[in-house]
Design a protein around this motif. Structure first.
Motif, PDB file in Angstrom:
ATOM      1  N   ASN A 121      -2.836 -13.937  12.608  1.00  0.00           N
ATOM      2  CA  ASN A 121      -2.821 -14.294  14.025  1.00  0.00           C
ATOM      3  C   ASN A 121      -3.832 -13.494  14.844  1.00  0.00           C
ATOM      4  N   TYR A 122      -4.838 -12.926  14.132  1.00  0.00           N
ATOM      5  CA  TYR A 122      -5.986 -12.256  14.758  1.00  0.00           C
ATOM      6  C   TYR A 122      -5.638 -10.922  15.408  1.00  0.00           C
ATOM      7  N   THR A 123      -4.546 -10.304  15.020  1.00  0.00           N
ATOM      8  CA  THR A 123      -4.168  -9.041  15.663  1.00  0.00           C
ATOM      9  C   THR A 123      -4.112  -7.879  14.676  1.00  0.00           C
ATOM     10  N   LEU A 124      -4.507  -6.709  15.159  1.00  0.00           N
ATOM     11  CA  LEU A 124      -4.319  -5.438  14.467  1.00  0.00           C
ATOM     12  C   LEU A 124      -3.270  -4.680  15.251  1.00  0.00           C
ATOM     13  N   LYS A 125      -2.173  -4.280  14.584  1.00  0.00           N
ATOM     14  CA  LYS A 125      -1.076  -3.620  15.290  1.00  0.00           C
ATOM     15  C   LYS A 125      -0.786  -2.256  14.680  1.00  0.00           C
ATOM     16  N   LEU A 126      -0.383  -1.325  15.538  1.00  0.00           N
ATOM     17  CA  LEU A 126      -0.027   0.029  15.129  1.00  0.00           C
ATOM     18  C   LEU A 126       1.461   0.257  15.381  1.00  0.00           C
TER      19      LEU A 126
ATOM     20  N   HIS B  97      -1.634   5.715   8.371  1.00  0.00           N
ATOM     21  CA  HIS B  97      -2.425   6.762   9.032  1.00  0.00           C
ATOM     22  C   HIS B  97      -2.415   7.999   8.136  1.00  0.00           C
ATOM     23  N   PRO B  98      -3.542   8.692   7.977  1.00  0.00           N
ATOM     24  CA  PRO B  98      -3.597   9.827   7.044  1.00  0.00           C
ATOM     25  C   PRO B  98      -2.772  11.040   7.439  1.00  0.00           C
ATOM     26  N   THR B  99      -2.468  11.208   8.731  1.00  0.00           N
ATOM     27  CA  THR B  99      -1.746  12.415   9.154  1.00  0.00           C
ATOM     28  C   THR B  99      -0.495  12.140   9.990  1.00  0.00           C
ATOM     29  N   GLU B 100      -0.439  11.002  10.683  1.00  0.00           N
ATOM     30  CA  GLU B 100       0.687  10.691  11.554  1.00  0.00           C
ATOM     31  C   GLU B 100       1.585   9.627  10.923  1.00  0.00           C
ATOM     32  N   GLN B 101       2.801   9.504  11.443  1.00  0.00           N
ATOM     33  CA  GLN B 101       3.730   8.479  10.958  1.00  0.00           C
ATOM     34  C   GLN B 101       3.439   7.163  11.672  1.00  0.00           C
ATOM     35  N   ILE B 102       2.259   6.636  11.354  1.00  0.00           N
ATOM     36  CA  ILE B 102       1.779   5.395  11.963  1.00  0.00           C
ATOM     37  C   ILE B 102       1.315   4.457  10.859  1.00  0.00           C
ATOM     38  N   LEU B 103       1.687   3.208  10.978  1.00  0.00           N
ATOM     39  CA  LEU B 103       1.261   2.182  10.034  1.00  0.00           C
ATOM     40  C   LEU B 103       0.449   1.134  10.783  1.00  0.00           C
ATOM     41  N   ALA B 104      -0.739   0.833  10.280  1.00  0.00           N
ATOM     42  CA  ALA B 104      -1.572  -0.221  10.858  1.00  0.00           C
ATOM     43  C   ALA B 104      -1.426  -1.484  10.023  1.00  0.00           C
ATOM     44  N   SER B 105      -1.401  -2.629  10.695  1.00  0.00           N
ATOM     45  CA  SER B 105      -1.273  -3.903   9.989  1.00  0.00           C
ATOM     46  C   SER B 105      -2.166  -4.944  10.628  1.00  0.00           C
ATOM     47  N   GLY B 106      -2.682  -5.835   9.789  1.00  0.00           N
ATOM     48  CA  GLY B 106      -3.495  -6.938  10.274  1.00  0.00           C
ATOM     49  C   GLY B 106      -2.861  -8.250   9.870  1.00  0.00           C
TER      50      GLY B 106
ATOM     51  N   THR C  72       0.836  -1.198   0.000  1.00  0.00           N
ATOM     52  CA  THR C  72       0.000   0.000   0.000  1.00  0.00           C
ATOM     53  C   THR C  72       0.870   1.246   0.000  1.00  0.00           C
ATOM     54  N   TYR C  73       0.336   2.324  -0.579  1.00  0.00           N
ATOM     55  CA  TYR C  73       1.008   3.629  -0.583  1.00  0.00           C
ATOM     56  C   TYR C  73       0.548   4.465   0.602  1.00  0.00           C
ATOM     57  N   SER C  74       1.408   5.372   1.055  1.00  0.00           N
ATOM     58  CA  SER C  74       0.994   6.386   2.023  1.00  0.00           C
ATOM     59  C   SER C  74       0.112   7.400   1.307  1.00  0.00           C
ATOM     60  N   ARG C  75      -0.568   8.243   2.061  1.00  0.00           N
ATOM     61  CA  ARG C  75      -1.517   9.190   1.474  1.00  0.00           C
ATOM     62  C   ARG C  75      -0.848  10.138   0.477  1.00  0.00           C
TER      63      ARG C  75
ATOM     64  N   SER D  83      -9.152   0.038   6.952  1.00  0.00           N
ATOM     65  CA  SER D  83      -9.186   1.356   6.297  1.00  0.00           C
ATOM     66  C   SER D  83      -9.313   2.441   7.343  1.00  0.00           C
ATOM     67  N   PHE D  84      -8.419   3.452   7.283  1.00  0.00           N
ATOM     68  CA  PHE D  84      -8.457   4.577   8.214  1.00  0.00           C
ATOM     69  C   PHE D  84      -9.503   5.606   7.795  1.00  0.00           C
ATOM     70  N   HIS D  85     -10.187   6.167   8.789  1.00  0.00           N
ATOM     71  CA  HIS D  85     -11.016   7.356   8.588  1.00  0.00           C
ATOM     72  C   HIS D  85     -10.086   8.515   8.247  1.00  0.00           C
ATOM     73  N   SER D  86     -10.552   9.481   7.468  1.00  0.00           N
ATOM     74  CA  SER D  86      -9.689  10.593   7.043  1.00  0.00           C
ATOM     75  C   SER D  86      -9.153  11.416   8.203  1.00  0.00           C
ATOM     76  N   SER D  87      -9.825  11.400   9.359  1.00  0.00           N
ATOM     77  CA  SER D  87      -9.336  12.114  10.536  1.00  0.00           C
ATOM     78  C   SER D  87      -8.204  11.358  11.215  1.00  0.00           C
TER      79      SER D  87
END
Length: 345
Positions: free
Chosen positions: A137-142, A125-134, A58-61, A167-171
């Motif tokens: 193993n049933y986990t969502l990690k930031l 994340h749309p504004t912060e330097q955060i990446l979410a992954s699923g 995936t690409y960043s915003r 999918s992140f909300h735009s906020s």
């Protein structure tokens, strides 16, 4: 909303039958002249690989970073400018680089290890330097990738099923999560409070394969193994309409909005990508993939280019079909498996 095959005769239909010059306007300004080259003019400029097959990218915003996830449970974050610079660097210069120079210029800026099973979905994340992954193993990690030394997640959510799409909300305050379970979940990433629709009838009846917010986050779309595409209200979290048997009952692999949120592009295991008009529920165009040579086995994703003038979707074998939404099919470009490949014009 029942998918009516008779509506197709009023739509533009399959691209191989569209008269030259006919186009579907996906933007408000129909006179915008695209500078995007034909698909056959794209070439590989950089390739990197995981130890296992690459399952998601995936690409960043802003398009500057690319994240990839692998069956080996690792995640890589790559810098697009460094990838392009590396591809343009002469071999002699590359061979004479010092270890320090190589580290400073290397396209892979972060490698993250915190999952114990295959990474199945990623979202910046749309504004912060955060990446979410699923993961399986049933986990969502930031992950906070602003810190070079950080290789572990700083927050995580334990789900009840394997994660399939996020999918992140735009906020940036909320994240949608689709799992092997048919119930769609919305999480507040600050408190991890979970929200679901108040009406159980809104939910899918099988695993959720795809979730995507539109640009303003007032709507989102989901695709499922039950063969349905659902359009949701981004505020009330209620289902607005359902496209039943969107791909003739086959699993819906992906569903995304056009930039102006008037259309949805979907792909299914019937080996067809479809362009839907939201206001009428009509199928405006069908992009045929592997259906003529055999039934599709693996999940695929159809995407629109940045200018929304070309649709790309995988075909049978190792090729990608690219079709112009403003004209005729645009050719093919090859894609290797198990690697992350950056294509440039």
């Amino acid at each position: 909303m029942e998918n009516d095959d008779t509506a197709v005769q009023y739509a533009i239909g399959r691209l191989d039958t569209v008269a030259p010059g006919t186009e579907i306007d996906l933007e408000f300004d129909a006179d915008v002249q695209t500078m995007s080259p034909e698909a056959s003019e794209y070439e590989t400029c950089y390739v990197t690989s995981h130890k296992g097959p690459c399952r998601v990218a995936t690409y960043s915003r802003d398009g500057q970073l690319i994240a990839t996830g692998s069956a080996d449970a690792s995640i890589k974050i790559l810098d697009r400018e460094r990838m392009l610079a590396k591809s343009a660097m002469p071999i002699e210069v590359m061979m004479n680089e010092t270890a320090q120079q190589n580290m400073e210029n290397h396209p892979v800026i972060r490698t993250l290890y915190d999952h114990v099973d295959e990474v199945t979905c990623l979202a910046f994340h749309p504004t912060e330097q955060i990446l979410a992954s699923g993961s399986r193993n049933y986990t969502l990690k930031l992950f906070d990738y602003s810190k070079p030394s950080a290789k572990r997640a700083f927050k995580y959510i334990q789900e009840a099923e394997m994660l399939r799409s996020i999918s992140f909300h735009s906020s940036g305050d909320f994240i949608l999560v689709g799992t092997q379970h048919p119930t769609l979940r919305l999480y507040d990433i600050n408190t991890f409070q979970c929200f679901v629709s108040c009406n159980p009838q809104d939910q899918h009846t099988d695993a959720i394969c795809s979730i995507n917010y539109n640009s303003s986050a007032n709507m989102y779309v989901t695709g499922s193994k039950d063969g349905c595409i659902k359009l949701w209200d981004g505020v009330s979290n209620r289902c607005i309409t359902t496209f039943e048997k969107a791909h003739d009952g086959a699993e819906v692999c992906s569903a995304i909005f056009s930039k102006n949120s008037k259309y949805i592009l979907s792909s299914g295991k019937d080996s067809v990508a479809k362009l839907w008009e939201i206001s009428t529920g009509r199928t405006l165009a069908r992009y045929t993939g592997a259906g003529l040579s055999g039934r599709q086995v693996h999940r695929t994703q159809a995407v629109l280019t940045t200018l929304r003038t070309m649709c790309c979707c995988p075909k049978r074998g190792r090729s990608v079909s690219a079709a112009g939404t403003r004209g005729q099919p645009s050719g093919e470009t090859c894609s290797p498996w198990g690697t992350t490949t950056l294509y440039a014009a």
